[in-house]
Design a protein around this motif. Structure first.
Motif, PDB file in Angstrom:
ATOM      1  N   VAL A 104      10.392  -3.962  -5.923  1.00  0.00           N
ATOM      2  CA  VAL A 104       9.919  -2.569  -6.418  1.00  0.00           C
ATOM      3  C   VAL A 104      11.053  -1.730  -6.004  1.00  0.00           C
ATOM      4  O   VAL A 104      11.576  -1.881  -4.772  1.00  0.00           O
ATOM      5  CB  VAL A 104       8.478  -2.011  -5.741  1.00  0.00           C
ATOM      6  N   ASP A 105      11.481  -0.513  -6.823  1.00  0.00           N
ATOM      7  CA  ASP A 105      12.494   0.250  -6.379  1.00  0.00           C
ATOM      8  C   ASP A 105      11.987   1.790  -6.493  1.00  0.00           C
ATOM      9  O   ASP A 105      12.127   2.428  -7.470  1.00  0.00           O
ATOM     10  CB  ASP A 105      13.775   0.004  -7.277  1.00  0.00           C
ATOM     11  N   LEU A 106      11.389   2.352  -5.597  1.00  0.00           N
ATOM     12  CA  LEU A 106      10.892   3.462  -5.732  1.00  0.00           C
ATOM     13  C   LEU A 106      11.910   4.789  -5.751  1.00  0.00           C
ATOM     14  O   LEU A 106      12.822   4.622  -4.662  1.00  0.00           O
ATOM     15  CB  LEU A 106       9.771   3.800  -4.458  1.00  0.00           C
ATOM     16  N   ARG A 107      11.887   5.552  -6.644  1.00  0.00           N
ATOM     17  CA  ARG A 107      12.837   6.612  -6.760  1.00  0.00           C
ATOM     18  C   ARG A 107      14.236   5.975  -7.156  1.00  0.00           C
ATOM     19  O   ARG A 107      15.121   6.779  -6.967  1.00  0.00           O
ATOM     20  CB  ARG A 107      12.721   7.383  -5.336  1.00  0.00           C
ATOM     21  N   GLY A 108      14.264   4.611  -7.123  1.00  0.00           N
ATOM     22  CA  GLY A 108      15.656   3.916  -7.362  1.00  0.00           C
ATOM     23  C   GLY A 108      16.545   4.239  -6.388  1.00  0.00           C
ATOM     24  O   GLY A 108      17.725   3.984  -6.393  1.00  0.00           O
ATOM     25  N   MET A 109      16.001   4.033  -4.945  1.00  0.00           N
ATOM     26  CA  MET A 109      16.657   4.203  -3.811  1.00  0.00           C
ATOM     27  C   MET A 109      17.093   2.923  -3.372  1.00  0.00           C
ATOM     28  O   MET A 109      17.533   2.800  -2.204  1.00  0.00           O
ATOM     29  CB  MET A 109      15.986   5.270  -3.017  1.00  0.00           C
ATOM     30  N   GLY A 110      16.609   1.996  -3.955  1.00  0.00           N
ATOM     31  CA  GLY A 110      16.841   0.310  -3.457  1.00  0.00           C
ATOM     32  C   GLY A 110      15.792  -0.104  -3.015  1.00  0.00           C
ATOM     33  O   GLY A 110      14.751   0.663  -2.163  1.00  0.00           O
ATOM     34  N   ALA A 111      15.311  -1.266  -3.292  1.00  0.00           N
ATOM     35  CA  ALA A 111      14.208  -2.080  -3.043  1.00  0.00           C
ATOM     36  C   ALA A 111      14.216  -2.022  -1.541  1.00  0.00           C
ATOM     37  O   ALA A 111      13.038  -2.253  -1.021  1.00  0.00           O
ATOM     38  CB  ALA A 111      14.188  -3.520  -3.342  1.00  0.00           C
ATOM     39  N   GLU A 112      15.059  -2.238  -0.456  1.00  0.00           N
ATOM     40  CA  GLU A 112      15.082  -2.344   0.719  1.00  0.00           C
ATOM     41  C   GLU A 112      14.565  -1.191   1.521  1.00  0.00           C
ATOM     42  O   GLU A 112      14.290  -1.048   2.675  1.00  0.00           O
ATOM     43  CB  GLU A 112      16.675  -2.543   1.373  1.00  0.00           C
ATOM     44  N   ARG A 113      14.640   0.148   0.590  1.00  0.00           N
ATOM     45  CA  ARG A 113      14.245   1.500   1.249  1.00  0.00           C
ATOM     46  C   ARG A 113      12.723   1.625   0.746  1.00  0.00           C
ATOM     47  O   ARG A 113      12.213   2.857   1.152  1.00  0.00           O
ATOM     48  CB  ARG A 113      15.048   2.523   0.727  1.00  0.00           C
ATOM     49  N   THR A 114      12.005   0.760   0.244  1.00  0.00           N
ATOM     50  CA  THR A 114      10.599   0.897  -0.045  1.00  0.00           C
ATOM     51  C   THR A 114       9.799  -0.131   0.863  1.00  0.00           C
ATOM     52  O   THR A 114      10.048  -1.410   0.514  1.00  0.00           O
ATOM     53  CB  THR A 114      10.147   0.653  -1.694  1.00  0.00           C
ATOM     54  N   LEU A 115       8.911   0.225   1.637  1.00  0.00           N
ATOM     55  CA  LEU A 115       7.828  -0.769   2.424  1.00  0.00           C
ATOM     56  C   LEU A 115       7.040  -1.074   1.905  1.00  0.00           C
ATOM     57  O   LEU A 115       6.102  -0.401   1.072  1.00  0.00           O
ATOM     58  CB  LEU A 115       7.797  -0.022   3.789  1.00  0.00           C
ATOM     59  N   VAL A 116       6.710  -2.383   1.681  1.00  0.00           N
ATOM     60  CA  VAL A 116       5.621  -3.145   1.027  1.00  0.00           C
ATOM     61  C   VAL A 116       4.512  -3.566   2.010  1.00  0.00           C
ATOM     62  O   VAL A 116       4.938  -4.445   2.932  1.00  0.00           O
ATOM     63  CB  VAL A 116       5.886  -4.115   0.185  1.00  0.00           C
ATOM     64  N   LEU A 117       3.221  -3.239   2.130  1.00  0.00           N
ATOM     65  CA  LEU A 117       2.386  -3.598   3.036  1.00  0.00           C
ATOM     66  C   LEU A 117       1.179  -4.247   2.263  1.00  0.00           C
ATOM     67  O   LEU A 117       0.922  -4.064   1.219  1.00  0.00           O
ATOM     68  CB  LEU A 117       1.729  -2.338   3.480  1.00  0.00           C
TER      69      LEU A 117
END
Length: 839
Positions: A104-117
């Motif tokens: 997932v790429d929230l805001r297009g900022m990179g998948a590594e910058r979206t935390l998945v819980l």
């Protein structure tokens, strides 16, 4: 180390003061405290238990019913359809380089910058090994009760990675009975079939327990790019007959210029095949009046594959008689070759290229296993004070075996050319003996492991005139490790694929955090959070959050949040070995004719964490004079500094060509455009600045004897700048899509036993990043679905995605087929249906 600002210091003082008062004052206020009749719940973005969902942070909630209604059979498809997403997150449509992973790429900022819980606790990173983000394929849709998307920075609550926001997947629990679900789809062109079969069983016990078990199997079949008439042929200079210095033999045996390429779309997927097997369970068990044991476990096996055109082989052959060339390993240029202009370069060599279709297409296979288990114990210090505690342990492990069929051993191929020159230059198919000699199956393995131990104390400190002061204070220990072992042939650099080194490393972090919710007045509430992290790699970091909600009227609530965040460098960024990548780049010297150029990616054990600032401000409006209508409007802004990034390789090529020596040195470009050691290192010099507006309208009402639901989500991107390049309003094969306008609209009408829904998805017009004068057309996808409730236990649905069979927008440097499959629908019209049976 992240610096603590004056605001952070102030937040710290508030938190420490109120937390300390918990110890001193809780007993004093115990006699005055009353047991609450309203159940307190956990809300994504806070550890404080609340009586409602309204907080200062904007949260989107997607129910399991909504996921099923729109025909999503994977979590990534559902998330990437949201308007708050951008860029090009890898998923089922990514054929090159994703190894079957979905992110997932929230805001297009990179998948590594979206935390998945998962149920409020971290999910282990997963994929092919030493991965930077969660593979959403490991979470089956069948186990999801709802998905909550927190759309502001949350590092002060959850720690690293929550820069762009949080996706919290809540699983089904407290289920009683048996449920069977089948969902399937396929295109009107007879391919791309997919289906999911799942079962859910749960029961209650006499002593206050519930146990829920589930199993799911899903399968997705492929769609070949060339099977769609809108596909732009992807020609490459690597051709099946082979070429020597760009020359080929014609039917008469004469050397002529190569005037055709090889169309690799006939061997490449738009939709990649995959199979998934999942087992999961949830349990809650009362152990006493105020003691609760909770647990969940998930296991998923994924078998997936991608297919690409046969391996392109590019080797330099020594010419006999040239200085420095081994006389035992060389070719002789005959008169016809010389007459055709074939001549050695300054090193005495000539270039031979061949698309090795004789061996077969490259078939990438993955067999991954992901296990995640969590156990928690909850209780209260004193039932009258409302003080509760929670201890938990979460374990995650991912193991993967990957292989690439029909790989080519470059050393053996070079030897074969020297020993069988006529066979390689004839333009005819290779013999089976040669194929057996040069071909091999590349085998790799990798994995990730995570341990998290956490404890939190929460409740109400004391009552103010406007209400109770809520708090949470906790500590957490986390250990992360990862590894990836490439095939020995690849490590040795003897394959035609890019050379790659092994990755292996680990780190741990100890954290403490505090939150306080203060009702200053009956209308104004403040939310404060502070977190300290101590990493074994780079050291200490601190982050803070301040949020306010103001109930201006009974109909209108105003909200705002300011926060800082950070992202710690992951295992691959710290300990990853040199990795080759064939990127779509233009060589300004003209030495490289193929659109893909080999770039060496390197890591750095001394990387520092990224730092961020985020700000949101908005309103929630529910007018009392229009029953069932609610509106939300939020402005959001993110600023990331010290971003861990690779530099703009294309800009580096252009700058070096223009004579800027620093660019040549940074990218290791030498001698008039020699790209043999072209390197792009990870550094902390990157930045991201993005802002925009989110708008939601939801309206539920009755008319014409029908129940109606209208929903509209709009995201308007004001700015997206990365490393001083503006991406807003652009599309690009390397970076994806950053449309200024994305809109999702749905309208549903129904009665007790049926419903009909129409929904559409709009992606606004953009410009090609490579040439802003080149327009990438907007697209509007139309979808319909009907649901019929046969009885209380049986529900059926039938729908059509992309009803008008819209073609994907053309992007000049599209990553596949002349477009960007992660952004635009390349599959076409799909028909889907579902059956649910409850007993």
């Amino acid at each position: 180390m992240l610096k603590t600002t004056r605001i952070a210091w102030a937040v710290n003082c508030v938190l420490l003061a109120t937390s300390a008062s918990a110890v001193v004052s809780s007993q004093a206020f115990a006699e005055e405290a009353q047991a609450k009749d309203v159940e307190r719940i956990a809300v994504t973005g806070s550890r404080i238990q609340r009586q409602d969902m309204e907080t200062a942070s904007p949260v989107t909630v997607i129910s399991a019913d909504a996921i099923r209604a729109e025909g999503f059979t994977s979590v990534d498809q559902m998330l990437q359809a949201q308007t708050s997403m951008a860029g090009a997150a890898v998923g089922s449509s990514t054929n090159n380089g994703a190894d079957g992973v979905a992110q997932v790429d929230l805001r297009g900022m990179g998948a590594e910058r979206t935390l998945v819980l998962l149920n409020g606790r971290r999910m282990v990173n997963s994929g092919s090994g030493a991965d930077s983000a969660v593979d959403l394929n490991s979470i089956p849709v069948a186990m999801i009760a709802r998905v909550e998307i927190l759309k502001d920075g949350a590092s002060a609550v959850y720690g690293s990675d929550a820069i762009a926001g949080v996706v919290n997947i809540i699983t089904k629990k407290d289920f009683e009975g048996f449920q069977f679900d089948f969902n399937g789809s396929g295109t009107d062109k007879g391919d791309g079939e997919s289906g999911e079969l799942s079962m859910l069983y749960g029961f209650n016990t006499d002593n206050g327990g519930n146990y829920t078990f589930g199993a799911a199997y899903s399968e997705r079949r492929g769609v070949i790019q060339a099977d769609r008439d809108w596909t732009e042929a992807g020609y490459s200079s690597f051709i099946p007959t082979g070429s020597l210095e760009g020359m080929v033999k014609d039917a008469n045996g004469n050397w002529v210029d190569r005037n055709t390429g090889y169309d690799f779309t006939q061997d490449s997927w738009y939709q990649t095949p995959a199979k998934r097997y999942s087992l999961f369970a949830n349990m809650t068990q009362e152990l006493g009046d105020d003691l609760l044991l909770t647990g969940d476990i998930l296991y998923t096996k994924r078998k997936s594959d991608q297919q690409m055109a046969a391996q392109p082989a590019d080797i330099m052959l020594g010419v006999c008689g040239e200085e420095g060339i081994d006389a035992a390993r060389c070719i002789t240029l005959d008169g016809d070759m010389i007459a055709a202009g074939i001549a050695p370069d300054d090193t005495g060599r000539v270039n031979y290229r061949r698309r090795t279709t004789d061996v077969g297409p490259r078939i990438y296979n993955q067999d991954t296993d992901t296990l995640r288990a969590s156990l928690g114990l909850q209780g209260s210090l004193d039932i009258n004070t409302g003080m509760t505690w929670d201890l938990s342990y979460t374990y995650g492990k991912n193991k993967a075996e990957t292989w690439v069929e029909n790989s080519i051993n470059a050393v053996k191929m070079e030897n074969s050319v020297y020993n069988n020159l006529d066979s390689w230059l004839s333009g005819q198919p290779l013999t089976q003996d040669i194929i057996n000699d040069i071909g091999f199956t590349e085998r790799n393995d990798g994995g990730n492991e995570q341990h998290v131990v956490a404890g939190v104390l929460s409740g109400e400190l004391f009552d103010l005139s406007a209400g109770a002061v809520g708090f949470a204070i906790g500590a957490e220990y986390r250990y992360d490790s990862g590894y990836y072992n490439p095939d020995p042939v690849i490590v040795a650099g003897e394959g035609t694929a890019a050379q790659q080194d092994p990755t292996d490393g680990n780190y741990d972090v100890f954290s403490i955090y505090q939150e306080v919710s203060v009702p200053f007045t009956e209308k104004l509430t403040g939310e404060f959070a502070l977190r300290f992290d101590d990493y074994s790699t780079f050291g200490k970091a601190s982050t803070w959050k301040v949020g306010l909600t103001y109930e201006a009227t009974d109909d209108l609530m105003l909200r705002t949040v300011a926060a800082t965040g950070f992202r710690a460098p992951n295992v691959a960024e710290l300990f990853g070995g040199n990795t080759g990548s064939y990127d779509y780049l233009d060589d300004p010297w003209g030495n490289e004719q193929d659109p893909q150029i080999l770039v060496n990616y390197t890591s750095d054990p001394d990387l520092k964490p990224e730092e961020s600032e985020s700000y949101t401000a908005g309103l929630v409006y529910s007018p009392s004079y229009i029953d069932g209508l609610s509106l939300t409007l939020d402005y959001w802004r993110f600023r990331v500094t010290n971003a861990i990034t690779r530099l703009d390789a294309q800009k580096g090529l252009v700058d070096c060509h223009a004579g800027i020596l620093s660019a040549c040195e940074t990218f290791k470009i030498t001698d008039e455009g020699d790209l043999s050691n072209f390197t792009n290192p990870l550094t902390n010099v990157g930045s991201q600045n993005t802002s925009g507006i989110d708008f939601n309208l939801a309206y539920n009402f009755e008319a014409l004897n029908l129940d109606w639901k209208i929903n509209n989500d709009l995201t308007y991107l004001l700015e997206f700048e990365q490393d001083n390049v503006a991406y807003e309003g652009t599309s690009d094969g390397n970076f994806g899509g950053y449309a200024k306008v994305r809109n999702n609209f749905s309208i549903q009408a129904g009665q007790a036993d049926w419903s009909l829904m129409y929904y559409n998805r709009f992606i606004g017009e953009t410009e090609w990043l490579g040439d802003r004068d080149e327009t990438v057309d907007s697209v509007l996808y139309h979808n319909v679905v009907a649901t019929y409730f046969i009885n209380d236990g049986v529900t059926v649905s039938l729908g059509v995605k992309n009803l008008t069979d819209e073609e994907p927008s053309y992007v000049p440097n599209g990553s596949d087929g002349g477009t960007i499959p992660e952004v635009f629908d390349t599959i076409g019209r799909q028909i889907y249906g579902g059956l649910t049976m409850k007993f």
